[in-house]
Design a protein around this motif. Structure first.
Motif, PDB file in Angstrom:
ATOM      1  N   ALA A  93       0.848  -1.189   0.000  1.00 48.26           N
ATOM      2  CA  ALA A  93       0.000   0.000   0.000  1.00 48.26           C
ATOM      3  C   ALA A  93       0.887   1.244   0.000  1.00 48.26           C
ATOM      4  N   LYS A 131       3.625   2.170   2.755  1.00 47.55           N
ATOM      5  CA  LYS A 131       3.773   1.035   3.665  1.00 47.55           C
ATOM      6  C   LYS A 131       4.739   0.013   3.094  1.00 47.55           C
ATOM      7  N   SER A 135      -5.028 -10.597   8.447  1.00 48.00           N
ATOM      8  CA  SER A 135      -5.880  -9.517   7.958  1.00 48.00           C
ATOM      9  C   SER A 135      -6.804  -9.936   6.824  1.00 48.00           C
ATOM     10  N   LYS A 145     -12.159  -4.324   1.622  1.00 47.82           N
ATOM     11  CA  LYS A 145     -12.187  -3.116   2.455  1.00 47.82           C
ATOM     12  C   LYS A 145     -11.254  -2.074   1.853  1.00 47.82           C
ATOM     13  N   GLU A 166      -8.877  -0.648   3.173  1.00 47.42           N
ATOM     14  CA  GLU A 166      -7.505  -0.930   3.590  1.00 47.42           C
ATOM     15  C   GLU A 166      -6.854  -2.060   2.800  1.00 47.42           C
ATOM     16  N   ASP A 167      -7.616  -2.712   1.932  1.00 45.07           N
ATOM     17  CA  ASP A 167      -7.027  -3.707   1.036  1.00 45.07           C
ATOM     18  C   ASP A 167      -6.431  -3.052  -0.207  1.00 45.07           C
ATOM     19  N   SER A 190     -14.567   3.501  -0.585  1.00 51.51           N
ATOM     20  CA  SER A 190     -15.482   3.410   0.569  1.00 51.51           C
ATOM     21  C   SER A 190     -16.865   3.943   0.235  1.00 51.51           C
TER      22      SER A 190
END
Length: 125
Positions: free
Chosen positions: A39, A42, A62, A86, A88-89, A125
């Protein structure tokens, strides 16, 4: 060994995608095939892995219960079905091959010798 990842895209939260990793060149049953992701901002992280021979499977906490890794030996292709996605994926997803598979090292990218080019997954989202 050459790897070609595909199947990424843009999906809404709760949606699904299936990534594919086509493998060319000679592989052995001892190989482990892994999916990793990075990501923005990260470190690269482990997602899932499967061995060509026995089909031993590993998941990151996760994604456990949401992602399913599989392989088709006849097609020399590894898949990861990603459900209940999600935000965050969101990441670039890479497939990789580890010719020196060990249950202790399967989670660590430094043990994987061969890497595909990555495919972008974006979850809104």
């Amino acid at each position: 060994v050459q790897l070609q990842a595909s199947g990424g895209g843009l999906v809404q939260a709760g949606g699904s995608l299936r990534l594919s990793c086509a493998v060319s060149g000679r592989t052995f049953n001892s190989y482990a095939m892994g999916w990793f992701r990075r990501a923005p901002g990260k470190e690269r992280e482990f997602v899932a892995a499967i061995t060509w021979g026995a089909g031993d499977i590993y998941y990151a906490d996760s994604v456990e219960g949401r992602f399913t890794i599989s392989r088709d030996n006849a097609k020399n292709t590894v898949y990861v079905q990603m459900n209940s996605l999600k935000p965050e994926d969101t990441a670039v997803y890479y497939c990789a091959a580890d010719p020196t598979y060990s249950s202790r090292t399967v989670y660590y990218p430094r043990y994987y010798r061969y890497w595909g080019q990555g495919t972008q997954v974006t979850v809104s989202s």
